[in-house]
Design a protein around this motif. Structure first.
Motif, PDB file in Angstrom:
ATOM      1  N   HIS B   7       0.863  -1.194   0.000  1.00 30.75           N
ATOM      2  CA  HIS B   7       0.000   0.000   0.000  1.00 30.75           C
ATOM      3  C   HIS B   7       0.892   1.233   0.000  1.00 30.75           C
ATOM      4  O   HIS B   7       1.340   1.692   1.060  1.00 30.75           O
ATOM      5  CB  HIS B   7      -0.901  -0.018   1.247  1.00 30.75           C
ATOM      6  CG  HIS B   7      -1.931   1.056   1.296  1.00 30.75           C
ATOM      7  ND1 HIS B   7      -3.198   0.849   1.797  1.00 30.75           N
ATOM      8  CD2 HIS B   7      -1.897   2.353   0.932  1.00 30.75           C
ATOM      9  CE1 HIS B   7      -3.894   1.979   1.735  1.00 30.75           C
ATOM     10  NE2 HIS B   7      -3.114   2.917   1.216  1.00 30.75           N
ATOM     11  N   ILE B   8       1.157   1.751  -1.198  1.00 30.58           N
ATOM     12  CA  ILE B   8       1.996   2.949  -1.291  1.00 30.58           C
ATOM     13  C   ILE B   8       1.513   3.785  -2.475  1.00 30.58           C
ATOM     14  O   ILE B   8       1.268   3.258  -3.563  1.00 30.58           O
ATOM     15  CB  ILE B   8       3.493   2.592  -1.408  1.00 30.58           C
ATOM     16  CG1 ILE B   8       4.367   3.846  -1.434  1.00 30.58           C
ATOM     17  CG2 ILE B   8       3.777   1.676  -2.607  1.00 30.58           C
ATOM     18  CD1 ILE B   8       5.842   3.569  -1.201  1.00 30.58           C
ATOM     19  N   HIS B   9       1.353   5.087  -2.230  1.00 42.02           N
ATOM     20  CA  HIS B   9       0.786   5.981  -3.252  1.00 42.02           C
ATOM     21  C   HIS B   9       1.906   6.668  -4.018  1.00 42.02           C
ATOM     22  O   HIS B   9       2.332   7.770  -3.671  1.00 42.02           O
ATOM     23  CB  HIS B   9      -0.147   6.987  -2.578  1.00 42.02           C
ATOM     24  CG  HIS B   9      -1.311   6.340  -1.913  1.00 42.02           C
ATOM     25  ND1 HIS B   9      -2.315   5.717  -2.614  1.00 42.02           N
ATOM     26  CD2 HIS B   9      -1.624   6.200  -0.602  1.00 42.02           C
ATOM     27  CE1 HIS B   9      -3.207   5.222  -1.764  1.00 42.02           C
ATOM     28  NE2 HIS B   9      -2.807   5.495  -0.539  1.00 42.02           N
ATOM     29  N   GLU B  31      -0.502  -0.047  -5.432  1.00 43.49           N
ATOM     30  CA  GLU B  31      -0.904   1.348  -5.237  1.00 43.49           C
ATOM     31  C   GLU B  31      -2.418   1.469  -5.330  1.00 43.49           C
ATOM     32  O   GLU B  31      -2.982   1.447  -6.429  1.00 43.49           O
ATOM     33  CB  GLU B  31      -0.229   2.218  -6.302  1.00 43.49           C
ATOM     34  CG  GLU B  31      -0.683   3.656  -6.264  1.00 43.49           C
ATOM     35  CD  GLU B  31       0.266   4.604  -7.001  1.00 43.49           C
ATOM     36  OE1 GLU B  31       1.166   4.110  -7.715  1.00 43.49           O
ATOM     37  OE2 GLU B  31       0.097   5.823  -6.858  1.00 43.49           O
ATOM     38  N   PRO B  32      -3.105   1.602  -4.196  1.00 41.80           N
ATOM     39  CA  PRO B  32      -4.560   1.787  -4.263  1.00 41.80           C
ATOM     40  C   PRO B  32      -4.901   3.192  -4.755  1.00 41.80           C
ATOM     41  O   PRO B  32      -4.171   4.144  -4.483  1.00 41.80           O
ATOM     42  CB  PRO B  32      -5.009   1.615  -2.812  1.00 41.80           C
ATOM     43  CG  PRO B  32      -3.811   1.207  -2.040  1.00 41.80           C
ATOM     44  CD  PRO B  32      -2.612   1.605  -2.818  1.00 41.80           C
ATOM     45  N   ALA B  33      -6.022   3.313  -5.429  1.00 38.85           N
ATOM     46  CA  ALA B  33      -6.506   4.632  -5.836  1.00 38.85           C
ATOM     47  C   ALA B  33      -6.882   5.414  -4.582  1.00 38.85           C
ATOM     48  O   ALA B  33      -7.434   4.862  -3.638  1.00 38.85           O
ATOM     49  CB  ALA B  33      -7.716   4.483  -6.746  1.00 38.85           C
ATOM     50  N   ARG B  51      -5.690   5.892 -15.823  1.00 37.70           N
ATOM     51  CA  ARG B  51      -4.654   5.688 -16.857  1.00 37.70           C
ATOM     52  C   ARG B  51      -3.269   5.868 -16.248  1.00 37.70           C
ATOM     53  O   ARG B  51      -2.343   5.117 -16.553  1.00 37.70           O
ATOM     54  CB  ARG B  51      -4.849   6.671 -18.023  1.00 37.70           C
ATOM     55  CG  ARG B  51      -6.002   6.304 -18.954  1.00 37.70           C
ATOM     56  CD  ARG B  51      -5.986   7.189 -20.187  1.00 37.70           C
ATOM     57  NE  ARG B  51      -4.702   7.109 -20.871  1.00 37.70           N
ATOM     58  CZ  ARG B  51      -4.139   8.108 -21.568  1.00 37.70           C
ATOM     59  NH1 ARG B  51      -4.761   9.262 -21.675  1.00 37.70           N
ATOM     60  NH2 ARG B  51      -2.978   7.943 -22.157  1.00 37.70           N
ATOM     61  N   GLN B  52      -3.131   6.856 -15.392  1.00 39.91           N
ATOM     62  CA  GLN B  52      -1.841   7.062 -14.724  1.00 39.91           C
ATOM     63  C   GLN B  52      -1.449   5.817 -13.919  1.00 39.91           C
ATOM     64  O   GLN B  52      -0.297   5.377 -13.950  1.00 39.91           O
ATOM     65  CB  GLN B  52      -1.939   8.291 -13.800  1.00 39.91           C
ATOM     66  CG  GLN B  52      -0.626   8.665 -13.127  1.00 39.91           C
ATOM     67  CD  GLN B  52      -0.775   9.904 -12.241  1.00 39.91           C
ATOM     68  OE1 GLN B  52      -1.889  10.326 -11.914  1.00 39.91           O
ATOM     69  NE2 GLN B  52       0.343  10.488 -11.867  1.00 39.91           N
ATOM     70  N   LEU B  53      -2.435   5.255 -13.211  1.00 42.49           N
ATOM     71  CA  LEU B  53      -2.161   4.086 -12.359  1.00 42.49           C
ATOM     72  C   LEU B  53      -1.895   2.818 -13.166  1.00 42.49           C
ATOM     73  O   LEU B  53      -1.168   1.927 -12.704  1.00 42.49           O
ATOM     74  CB  LEU B  53      -3.346   3.843 -11.409  1.00 42.49           C
ATOM     75  CG  LEU B  53      -3.553   4.877 -10.298  1.00 42.49           C
ATOM     76  CD1 LEU B  53      -4.849   4.594  -9.547  1.00 42.49           C
ATOM     77  CD2 LEU B  53      -2.372   4.891  -9.344  1.00 42.49           C
ATOM     78  N   THR B  54      -2.508   2.707 -14.325  1.00 47.84           N
ATOM     79  CA  THR B  54      -2.377   1.452 -15.094  1.00 47.84           C
ATOM     80  C   THR B  54      -1.363   1.550 -16.238  1.00 47.84           C
ATOM     81  O   THR B  54      -0.945   0.513 -16.757  1.00 47.84           O
ATOM     82  CB  THR B  54      -3.743   1.031 -15.682  1.00 47.84           C
ATOM     83  OG1 THR B  54      -4.257   2.110 -16.479  1.00 47.84           O
ATOM     84  CG2 THR B  54      -4.731   0.687 -14.589  1.00 47.84           C
TER      85      THR B  54
END
Lengths: 90, 271
Positions: B7-9, B31-33, B51-54
């Motif tokens: 769990h890290i943003h 990385e959770p939203a 999109r940034q996360l994936t």
């Protein structure tokens, strides 16, 4: 159910020797905070946050165990088991 | 020691932080939203964020040999806006086939309101309908106990939920027992100011054992420390705990939990 054993407990005298100065420092920080409150203008004696600090310190000094959890509960809003009904959620 | 941060943003972190984490032994992360530091105004903002996360973050992580996984949702703070939340929930399935998505998260409560609860339940329903794992955010400070109890109550009432596929994060001394007793996984979030210190996390490991327990750094907008897991490793070593125990907490448990998602590939260092 757990299949992994809990780690063996360390000796209390070893823990005290290792952590004495850290705990001493934290007590001094708390003492200095209380001094600062006393030097500040006005009184906070009746404020809820001040009362919570007092009750938290009393937990530290009593003869019961599980102090971290009890301090956490002291500082927590209560749980109402009927919350779903109150919110109209099913 | 190699480790996984569950769990890290990283969107709030620099590329230098990726390099530092790699040097400290981080081999994978999820990385959770979450909240952007401000409330977003439209579903398109979330589409760009997903999109940034994936797309972008996995590439940034890969430069340093770190596997990057993610979880999708509208976070509890913004869930107060029910109509926007429903638009986001309806859009999430577009991204569930992305190769680094592990599930729905971090869903949960913030101030334990009716709207937050409503959107939490709709996220859970989405996860169940799409066979996704769930990562849960529990509230902070005085709201944590009440909010965690409400979350557990909602989850156990939904008989479709497989508790072994749910990770409840930010547990502390007054919430960990119930989360574990109910059959969920539990995550301890290490934070320099609020939440949990490495020493207190080590205490919980000693009290509750390592089964279904992991640790994370959050690494969010607050004064958090992305290298907090190495700090926990140091604390456990200092106390004389075995390498086997430490590895279970920081590597094997996240790996076992994530492996329930078809998109997770165990890092080669673990296989």
């Amino acid at each position: 159910m757990s299949t992994d054993p809990k780690p063996a407990a360390r000796r209390a005298d070893k823990i005290l020797a290792e952590e004495f100065f850290l705990a001493r420092s934290k007590i001094l920080d708390l003492a200095a905070t209380l001094d600062r409150l006393e030097r500040g203008q006005g009184s906070v004696d009746e404020l809820q946050q001040r009362l919570l600090l007092q009750q938290g310190m009393e937990i530290l000094l009593d003869d019961q165990s599980d102090k971290a959890r009890r301090v956490q509960l002291l500082m927590s809003r209560p749980y109402d088991p009927d919350w779903r009904k109150n919110y109209g959620l099913h | 020691m190699d480790y996984i941060d569950p769990h890290i943003h990283m969107v709030s972190r620099t590329t230098d932080d990726y390099e530092t984490l790699a040097r400290m032994g981080c081999i994978a992360m999820s990385e959770p939203a979450f909240w952007a530091g401000f409330d977003r105004g439209s579903v398109e903002s979330f589409r760009d964020y997903f999109r940034q996360l994936t797309e972008f973050e996995p590439k940034r992580a890969a430069q340093f040999g770190i596997q990057h996984y993610t979880w999708l949702c509208i976070n509890a703070k913004e869930a107060e806006n029910v109509s926007l939340s429903r638009e986001v929930i309806a859009m999430i399935p577009e991204f569930l086939s992305a190769s680094n998505v592990l599930g729905i998260g971090e869903i949960g409560l913030n101030k334990n309101t009716k709207n937050e609860s409503t959107i939490f339940l709709e996220h859970v329903d989405l996860a169940v309908r799409y066979g996704q794992q769930i990562l849960i955010h529990t509230p902070h400070l005085e709201d944590k106990y009440q909010g965690t109890k409400m979350i557990v109550d909602m989850l156990v009432h939904d008989t479709r939920v497989d508790r072994s596929r749910v990770l409840v994060d930010h547990v502390e001394e007054h919430t960990i027992q119930e989360v574990l007793d109910q059959g969920f996984w539990a995550g301890m979030t290490l934070y320099p100011v609020t939440k949990c210190t490495p020493a207190r996390a080590a205490d919980m490991i000693e009290r509750f054992g390592p089964e279904r327990l992991m640790a994370n750094s959050a690494g969010d907008w607050g004064p958090s420390k992305p290298t907090a897991i190495p700090d926990l490793i140091m604390e456990l070593k200092r106390r004389g705990h075995s390498r086997q125990l430490i590895r279970k907490i920081v590597c094997e448990n996240p790996c076992e939990f994530f492996s329930q998602s078809k998109n997770f590939k165990a890092p080669s260092a673990l296989s």
